[in-house]
Each structure stands twice: as C-alpha cells, then as structure tokens.
Scaffold this active site. Structure first.
Site, mmCIF file in Angstrom:
data_model
loop_
_atom_site.group_PDB
_atom_site.id
_atom_site.type_symbol
_atom_site.label_atom_id
_atom_site.label_comp_id
_atom_site.label_asym_id
_atom_site.label_seq_id
_atom_site.Cartn_x
_atom_site.Cartn_y
_atom_site.Cartn_z
ATOM 1 N N GLY A 1 89.333 31.719 178.283
ATOM 2 C CA GLY A 1 88.688 31.359 179.738
ATOM 3 C C GLY A 1 89.618 32.317 180.935
ATOM 4 N N GLN A 2 89.424 32.055 182.193
ATOM 5 C CA GLN A 2 89.484 32.791 183.114
ATOM 6 C C GLN A 2 90.740 31.817 183.871
ATOM 7 O OE1 GLN A 2 87.794 35.749 183.501
ATOM 8 N NE2 GLN A 2 89.963 35.816 185.151
ATOM 9 N N GLY B 1 93.456 36.122 185.906
ATOM 10 C CA GLY B 1 92.876 37.108 184.683
ATOM 11 C C GLY B 1 92.757 36.425 183.814
ATOM 12 N N ASP C 1 101.287 24.357 190.935
ATOM 13 C CA ASP C 1 100.286 24.781 191.240
ATOM 14 C C ASP C 1 100.306 23.047 190.211
ATOM 15 O OD1 ASP C 1 97.456 25.077 191.344
ATOM 16 O OD2 ASP C 1 97.663 26.575 190.063
#
Ligand SMILES: *[C@@H]1O[C@H](CO)[C@@H](O)[C@H](O)[C@H]1NC(C)=O
Ligand SMILES: *[C@@H]1O[C@H](CO)[C@@H](O)[C@H](O)[C@H]1NC(C)=O
Ligand SMILES: *[C@@H]1O[C@H](CO)[C@@H](O)[C@H](O)[C@H]1NC(C)=O
Ligand SMILES: *[C@@H]1O[C@H](CO)[C@@H](O)[C@H](O)[C@H]1NC(C)=O
Ligand SMILES: *[C@@H]1O[C@H](CO)[C@@H](O)[C@H](O)[C@H]1NC(C)=O
Ligand SMILES: *[C@@H]1O[C@H](CO)[C@@H](O)[C@H](O)[C@H]1NC(C)=O
Ligand SMILES: *[C@@H]1O[C@H](CO)[C@@H](O)[C@H](O)[C@H]1NC(C)=O
Ligand SMILES: *[C@@H]1O[C@H](CO)[C@@H](O)[C@H](O)[C@H]1NC(C)=O
Ligand SMILES: *[C@@H]1O[C@H](CO)[C@@H](O)[C@H](O)[C@H]1NC(C)=O
Ligand SMILES: *[C@@H]1O[C@H](CO)[C@@H](O)[C@H](O)[C@H]1NC(C)=O
Length: 838
Positions: free
Chosen positions: A529-530, A534, A647
């Site tokens: 994944g991204q 990165g 987050d």
C-alpha cells in the site's frame, strides 16, 4: 455496663441520643465505650462492606471468625479475617477497644483471641476503629484528625481490594503478601502465599510453603514479561508497579469499582473476580496460573513448556532428557542436560585461564522466540549489542535476553521455568556448543557469527551515521541524528532513571541490502500500500520472518522528522494492540521502517468493502473496538510519556490473523511530558473526517482530540460506513448518528449485516459511547479509560451525549479560508490516497 450501652446503641440510642453522640457512635465504628457482640456488625458508610463475626458457609463446624465481607450480595464473600487461626467456638465473642487502646477480640471468658497489637500512644477512649468504604478497617487516633495506628490493608489476608497494595521493602522488612485459606470452608492460614520479590527484577511469585509454584516473569516498566496477556489487564484495572530501584517494590491497584477484587484461593490460584449483577454471581476475569505450563518449572531444567504441544515438555535443542525412562513416562521434573559441552568448559579443564577463545569453533547462541524467560536472571548494564558478548565472555553464562524496559538479562547455571508462548514473549538466546548449532543449521538458528555480525553491522551503521552527521552538521537536509537526539532528550528529560533512556545504538538497525533483498528490490508485486509518507512493502527475511517495510519517499522532505518521531516513540511501546516496530534503516538517502507483518491488512479494507464486511460479525467488531481503546489507553496513560496519536483512522488500524486490532502509523504522534496536557501546533496534520474541531480549526490537540477520532472510528465500525461519505439527506455519519439517536433509533445505525435484536442494547450503548466521544466541546468528551468502562461494563447510566461536531461538513465550506486549513487540505490529500495500510 458495656453490654448495656451496646444494646442501647443499636436499639435505643439512635432514637434518643443527641446529635453529638450520634457522631461518635456511627454504624461504622467501634470506640472504647461501644464494643460489639457476636450478633452485631459494622457497616461502612457506602454500605458495601460489613465487619463482624461470621461462620463460613458450608462449614461443618460452628466456629466464629471476625472478618470483613461484602454486604448486600447473596454469596458470602469474605475478604479479610482477623482471628483466622484462633476462632471462637461459640457466640460469646466481643470486639472492643482494650485498655491498651488496641482493637481486640475476646471470647466469653474474656480471654484475648486476637489483637491489633500495636503501641497506642493515646488514651484508649481516644482511639476508634472504623470500617472505611474501601473495605479497610482502621484503628485511628480519634483526636488529631485521625492518625492511623493500624489498618487491615497493611495486614492483608487472601484478598486484594482496589486501593490495596502488595509491597516488599527490605529496609523496613515490610512484606505485604496475600495468603490463602486452608480450604474454601476453613479460613485458617493455608499453604499458599503470593508476594513480590524485588531483586534482581521485580516479579510476582506464588509460593506453597515457601517453594515457588508460579512466577510472573520480570516487570519491564509496563508489564510482567511472563504474562503475555497481562498488558490488557494492567491497562484497565489501574495496576501499576512502583520500583524505587533500592529494593522497594509496590504493586498498586487503583480500580474504583469496589465489587472487584483479586483473591488467592486455597488451590493456590489468583483469581480476579468482579460482581455481575445480571448473573448475580462473581465472574472470573483472569487467573494466574492459568495453563498447565504456567506451573513453576513444569519441564525441569532446560525443559521448555508448550501449552499446545504434545507432550507439552520439550528439551531445548542441544539438550537431552536427564533420564529417558522418566521423561518418556511424562515425569519431567528432572529436566534435560546438555549434550555437547561448551567450548569454554572444555578449555577451562585444559588451562585454568579460561575465557572465551576466538576462532571458528566458539560457542554460539540458539534463539528461542516468544519465551517466558527462566527464573533467576542477573542484571547487566550492557546494551542490546553488547549483551551477547558479555554472556559469551563469561563461561558461567548460559543464556541471555534483552528487553527494552529491562535491559540485558543474563543467566548462569540451569535454565528453569521456561515456557514458549504463542503470542508475545521474549527472545531468549541459549548458549550452545558450536557443534550443536552446526548440526541444526537448517532450522531457524542464529549462530555466533551472525549475532556478532549483525551487532557489528549495526555498530558500524551507527558509527557511520554519527560520523556523517558530525562531519556535515551544517547540512539542513541531514538533520536526522540531531532530531533524533533532540527527540530523545524530550523523551527522557524529567526522567532520572538512566536505564530507561533510549539510546541510538539500542534501536535495531537493518542493512539496506537486507531489506532490498527481502522485498525483492521493492518490487511492485510486494507493495502492500501507500502510506502517508511512502510505499509499504511486504518482505521476507532469510530466517523466514515476514515483515512490512515502509520506505519513506525521498521527495517528502517532511518525512524525516516523522520517521525519527515514529522510531523513537514506537520503539518504546509494547502492547498487543499496537503494531510492533522491528527496526529501521538509515543509509544515505534511504530511510526505512521495519514492522511486523499483518496478514489481514487494515480495518478499512474489511469495514468498507461489501464483499468482506460480513467477516466482521458483531462480536468481532466489539472486540476490535475494545482493542483499539486498549491500545489508545496504553498510549495515553503511560506515566512517563503521554502520547497523542493525532492520526487515528480506520486505515491505521491493522488486523492480525485473529482479527485483533493493532494501532499503527505513529508518524504524527506527539509525545507529551507528564505535566503537559495540551499543545498547539501551526502545522495541522491528520485526516479529514477524523479530526476534532479544535484541532482542525485552531491546531489544538490533546488526548481529547484522539478521543474524537476514536469516536468516529467506533461509529464507523458499528455502521460499516465512512464518516466522509454522505448518508441520507446529505448528512455525514456523525450527523446521521446524532439524528438517529435523537429519534431513539440509535441501534438502527448498525450495519445490517451485523444487526441482531439480541445485540440491540449493546449496539445502542456503543453508539452512545461513540457520540460521547465526538462531542463538540473537548472537555465534554470522556477519556479513553472511561470509554473502555462504558463499553465493557453493564452499567447503563451513561451520560446523555451533546451535539457532535460536524467538522467534515464545515471543513469543506471553510477549506480555502485560512492558511491552516489549506495546509490541512494538502495533508489530507496525501492521507486520503493511502490504500490498505500494510
Ligand atoms: C456451599 O455448598 C453448596 C452446595 O454444595 C455449593 O453450591 C456452594 O457453592 C457452596 N458454597 C461455598 C461458598 O462453598
Ligand atoms: C470452647 O472451647 C473452650 C476451650 O477453648 C472449651 O472449654 C469449651 O468447652 C468449648 N465449648 C464448646 C461448646 O465446644
Ligand atoms: C504482639 O507483638 C509482639 C511483637 O511485636 C509479639 O511478640 C507478640 O506475640 C504479639 N502478640 C500477639 C497477641 O499477637
Ligand atoms: C479519656 O480518659 C481519660 C482518663 O482515662 C479522661 O481524663 C478523659 O476525660 C477521657 N476522655 C473522654 C473524651 O472521655
Ligand atoms: C515475603 O514473604 C514471602 C512469602 O512468605 C517470602 O518468600 C519472601 O522472602 C518475603 N520477602 C521478604 C523481603 O521478606
Ligand atoms: C475497574 O474494573 C472494572 C472491571 O474490570 C473495569 O471495567 C473498570 O474499567 C476498572 N476501572 C478502572 C478505573 O480501571
Ligand atoms: C531413571 O529413572 C528411573 C525411575 O525413576 C530409575 O529407576 C532409573 O535408575 C533412572 N536411570 C538413571 C540412569 O538414572
Ligand atoms: C518424578 O521423578 C522424581 C525424581 O525421580 C520423583 O521424585 C517423583 O516422585 C516423580 N513424579 C511422579 C509423578 O512420578
Ligand atoms: C571439566 O571439569 C569439570 C570438573 O573438573 C567436570 O565436571 C566436567 O565434566 C569437565 N568437562 C569436560 C568436558 O571434561
Ligand atoms: C561470570 O558470571 C558469574 C555469574 O553471574 C559471576 O559471578 C562472575 O563474576 C562473572 N565473571 C566475570 C569475569 O565477569
């Protein structure tokens, strides 16, 4: 006279007496002039505990004991006994303040049966015994605001109530332990004791007649490392272990629920029980020991116990049963012996100079993963890299292990009481002769050369890194070392204990070539994944271990600080609901983070995918919600560093093979010192739909902004919908949930796939909890431990939620109005492109 007064107290006095008298003669105390008889009891003010004479239920004798028990529940539950070994055989007993000021129990012939037995510095008519709401019986000076002369919490018997401590203090000789009853119907002193030892590491032990029967493993500052499941218990139950490093260790237990205790039962097992009003019974929450393998030294020296193994006992590789006949007959007490002698043993027989010689045929180490480490560890001040060498250089050293919270542990002599866990545990390195390692080299064995090699590479890496940064301090771009040191300073200042400090060299460093090889040169096929900073790749190390490698984009200038932040923060954390950072790599331009691999990827991949949603049934979803809360609580409650994640979102929650959640991505985490509560940042980072209003608008963040994000996640889990999506009438999820709540239809928020009438009540409670978390005003939101309480207890008196903050809606219309929100938007772009985590 005395008896007369006491009678009057109970039957007449309350009606007749003046107010001043009533103060002295409370229902919860005994004074010089108001003793109590067998038929009378004290009740604490809250009405939870009662003190007086009792006979154990089901007892065949009629012996009378003085003790404390829970009132108002149908099951007699005694938590403390005074005259445990001196019962009275009839109902003639009296509890009074004696002429020497002590609280005493006497029998019908006025013979002393039991006494608090302290020196009382005041007149007996100035002392008073009172049963506190906590279940603590106190003898106190009644004049000067009650100096405590004696208290039952300092003389525990078989139960540990909230607010009670276990302690060992070699200086004063204080040794607060629990002792079992002889049997369930006989309160006399039994043969089991549980207490703390402080050297060399704090540890909890159960003894039977002073022979160890169970041990918890050393305390690492967070958990007992021999109890893989304890981290959760510790977090919810207000446990903490205080260690002054001078030998005094105190296990505190600060739960506010009184209907909750730990008990050492006559069978030598510690049970944690809490009262279930719905079942009208005590519910067992935890027990120690709990498995066959938990029994002390189950498999003897050099034997390792595997709960799921058959036979459960195995000799460590390189060792064979001492007596095959016994071993095969499943008698493991004698354990195993070394097959091939160690090189240094052989050498020392030749020349008494000893010492580990160099060369290709030295001893090496066998790595045993996820172990309960053996008893009698010794402390070494060596760091992680030096630890193996310290062991290798001392011929009597048979094993070592390294734990971040403890440091380097060494063992000499036999290795006793080892267990192999399935989940967490400690890596134990057992010393073996070279020939043993060679003969097993196909298996997952790390021999001397690689250990030294890795240490060497790491050392070189650190050296090079340091030198590089020293040589080019002026380079703005390579601030990493400086940042790291700064961060560490921030972490460790205000914390005197040097052993807790994160040192750069203690961080596991990976070789770039190794990581490149493990991910097939970062091939697309291995891309998971991204992430925000990165791509993330799946990798496989040579030993077969699967890892997730996050390669920070070279272009993202901001990535460096976050990397350092994440490395330092995560490397200090260990919790089953937090993803584990295995190490990092900083070489040239390359910056990589190595995590444990999570085969199930992230929560959002299940939650919002119609084809996978049904895998998450209600029970699983509830478990996930609870796990996220526990992980977050761990971040928030740690006394040394408070960590605000900043987050939290569904894509940052990863799932392990059993669908247990683990919080990941600490790139934005902010570490607070203990005295900091709130901070302001000009750079608002985070993800749209999960940010609290005060954070998104004013850059203010605190634990309560994480709670907001948590609330969004809870509602997403319940409903299976993204907050960012529009529901009917163009409402976002929060507004939609709020609407349903006000219509009394909260349960219908639930994903239809999981909804069942039998869960309706629980779902409603979860929606309510979620709404409480997303309230507009930060101070209205509960903290995480309260959220856990709301989710997991049957208590239905939750506060009424106030209107949530509909931040997402507002955010859109305000998007271009300020600098902050435009920054926010740019970060959101990055975050929202994140695919499935790792
Ligand atoms: C007393 O005996 C009854 C019947 O055997 C049993 O159900 C109950 O659990 C016992 N109570 C205690 C406290 O042992
Ligand atoms: C109780 O014990 C005393 C001695 O401690 C004894 O003299 C007395 O007879 C006993 N009473 C009964 C009812 O067993
Ligand atoms: C009271 O304590 C002293 C020592 O502190 C001890 O010798 C004595 O036996 C104790 N008496 C009772 C009744 O426990
Ligand atoms: C306590 O007893 C002392 C003498 O034994 C007496 O002088 C004093 O007045 C008494 N105090 C109270 C409050 O009864
Ligand atoms: C505390 O008590 C336990 C159990 O009796 C004992 O094994 C231990 O050695 C004691 N510790 C100290 C410091 O006296
Ligand atoms: C006290 O224990 C109960 C029962 O496990 C738990 O639900 C509650 O969260 C605990 N309270 C605190 C403050 O830890
Ligand atoms: C092994 O144990 C059995 C049974 O305890 C005993 O008879 C035998 O002598 C032992 N063998 C050795 C080699 O010690
Ligand atoms: C196991 O062997 C030991 C030592 O030989 C012996 O003392 C013990 O009784 C045996 N245990 C059982 C259950 O046979
Ligand atoms: C070395 O000597 C010790 C005692 O002298 C002996 O117990 C041990 O078996 C010897 N080891 C070897 C490999 O000869
Ligand atoms: C080797 O280890 C033993 C046991 O821990 C210790 O007593 C001894 O001092 C150590 N020897 C050296 C040279 O460090």
């Amino acid at each position: 006279m005395v008896v007369l007064l006491s009678k009057r107290r109970r039957f007449v006095l309350l009606v007749l007496a003046a107010f001043s008298l009533r103060l002295c003669f409370g229902e919860d105390r005994i004074t010089f002039s108001t003793p109590i008889k067998d038929s009378e009891t004290l009740l604490c003010k809250s009405g939870i505990f009662r003190f007086g004479f009792f006979t154990p239920v089901n007892s065949t004798t009629r012996l009378r004991y003085v003790g404390i028990w829970y009132d108002k529940i149908p099951i007699q539950t005694v938590v403390w006994v005074a005259n445990k070994d001196t019962p009275i055989n009839d109902t003639s007993g009296v509890i009074s303040i004696s002429d020497d000021g002590n609280l005493v129990v006497t029998d019908g012939r006025n013979r002393l049966v039991w006494s608090t037995n302290v020196t009382v510095p005041v007149a007996p008519n100035d002392t008073c015994a009172q049963l506190m709401d906590t279940g603590n019986l106190r003898l106190q000076d009644n004049r000067n605001k009650g100096e405590i002369l004696w208290e039952s919490f300092k003389h525990p018997y078989n139960s540990m109530l909230p607010r009670m401590n276990l302690r060992t203090d070699p200086r004063t000789g204080e040794n607060l332990t629990l002792t079992s009853w002889r049997s369930y119907v006989d309160p006399s002193t039994g043969s089991y004791t549980v207490g703390l030892v402080s050297f060399p590491f704090p540890e909890l032990l159960v003894w039977k007649n002073n022979v160890p029967k169970w041990r918890s493993g050393p305390w690492n500052g967070q958990v007992f490392i021999g109890l893989p499941e304890m981290d959760t218990l510790l977090n919810i139950d207000g446990f903490n272990l205080l260690n002054d490093n001078q030998g005094t260790v105190t296990l505190t237990y600060a739960n506010d629920s009184f209907m909750y205790h730990f008990n050492l039962d006559p069978d030598g097992v510690i049970y944690q029980r809490d009262w279930s009003t719905s079942m009208n019974a005590w519910r067992i929450g935890a027990r120690f020991p709990s498995t066959f393998c938990d029994a002390y030294s189950r498999c003897g020296p050099y034997g390792s116990c595997h709960t799921r193994g058959d036979p459960p006992c195995k000799c460590v590789k390189g060792f064979v049963p001492r007596n095959n006949t016994e071993w095969n007959a499943r008698n493991w007490t004698n354990g195993c012996v070394r097959r091939a002698p160690l090189r240094c043993e052989r050498q020392s027989n030749v020349s008494s100079n000893g010492g580990g010689g160099r060369g290709g045929k030295g001893d090496g180490f066998l790595k045993l993963q996820k172990m309960k480490v053996p008893v009698n560890a010794e402390r070494s001040l060596a760091n992680e890299q030096a630890c193996p060498k310290v062991c290798l250089d001392n011929c009597s050293c048979t094993a070592y292990a390294y734990d971040r919270g403890i440091g380097c542990m060494l063992w000499s002599g036999s290795l006793v009481d080892m267990q192999s866990f399935l989940g967490s545990g400690t890596d134990l390195y057992v010393r073996l002769a070279h020939s043993e390692l060679k003969s097993h080299s196909k298996r997952a064995i790390i021999i001397t050369a690689p250990v030294v090699g890795v240490a060497f590479v790491a050392a070189v890496c650190v050296l090079l890194a340091c030198q590089k940064f020293k040589r080019r301090p002026e380079l703005e771009k390579d601030r990493s070392a400086e940042l790291l040191f700064k961060r560490m300073e921030a972490l460790t200042s205000g914390n005197e204990s040097a052993s807790n400090q994160v040192k750069l060299k203690e961080l596991p460093l990976f070789d770039f070539q190794v990581l490149a090889a493990s991910t097939d040169n970062f091939s697309l096929r291995n891309k998971l994944g991204q992430g925000g900073f990165g791509p993330v790749y799946k990798g496989k190390l040579q030993e077969g271990q699967e890892i997730a490698v996050k390669r920070l984009s070279r272009s993202s200038g901001q990535g460096l600080e976050e990397l350092m932040n994440e490395v330092v923060v995560i490397s200090k954390l260990q919790h089953r609901n937090l993803v584990k950072l295995l190490g990092c790599c900083i070489e040239g331009e390359e910056r990589l983070l190595v995590y444990e691999y999570m085969p199930k990827k992230s929560l959002d991949a299940y939650l919002f995918d119609p084809s996978k949603q049904k895998i998450l049934d209600w029970k699983t979803r509830f478990n996930i919600m609870e796990g996220i809360c526990r992980g977050l609580l761990y971040l928030h409650r740690d006394s040394r560093l408070k960590i605000i994640h900043r987050d939290l979102k569904a894509s940052n929650i990863l799932l392990d093979e059993n669908l247990n959640p683990k919080i990941s991505d600490f790139g934005l985490a902010r570490v607070f010192r203990a005295n900091e509560d709130e901070a302001n940042t000009r750079r608002v980072v985070g993800t749209y739909g999960y940010m609290s209003p005060e954070y998104a608008m004013e850059g203010l963040f605190s634990k309560k902004s994480d709670v907001f994000s948590l609330g969004v996640i809870l509602l997403e889990i319940i409903s299976g919908r993204r907050n960012s999506h529009k529901e009917e009438n163009n409402l976002n999820l929060l507004a939609y949930a709020w609407k349903l709540w006000n219509e009394g239809e909260a349960a219908s928020l639930a994903d239809p796939i999981v909804f069942g009438e039998c869960f309706a009540k629980e779902i409603t409670k979860c929606v309510q909890t979620g709404l409480l978390c997303v309230q507009e005003v930060a101070s209205d939101r509960p903290n995480v431990s309260t959220v856990i309480g709301m989710l997991t207890t049957e208590n239905t008196n939750l506060p009424e939620p106030k209107q949530p903050a509909f931040i997402a809606k507002r955010g859109v219309s305000d998007a271009e109005s300020s600098d902050q929100s435009s920054q926010k938007a740019s970060v959101n772009d990055v975050s929202l492109t994140a695919v499935t985590g790792r």
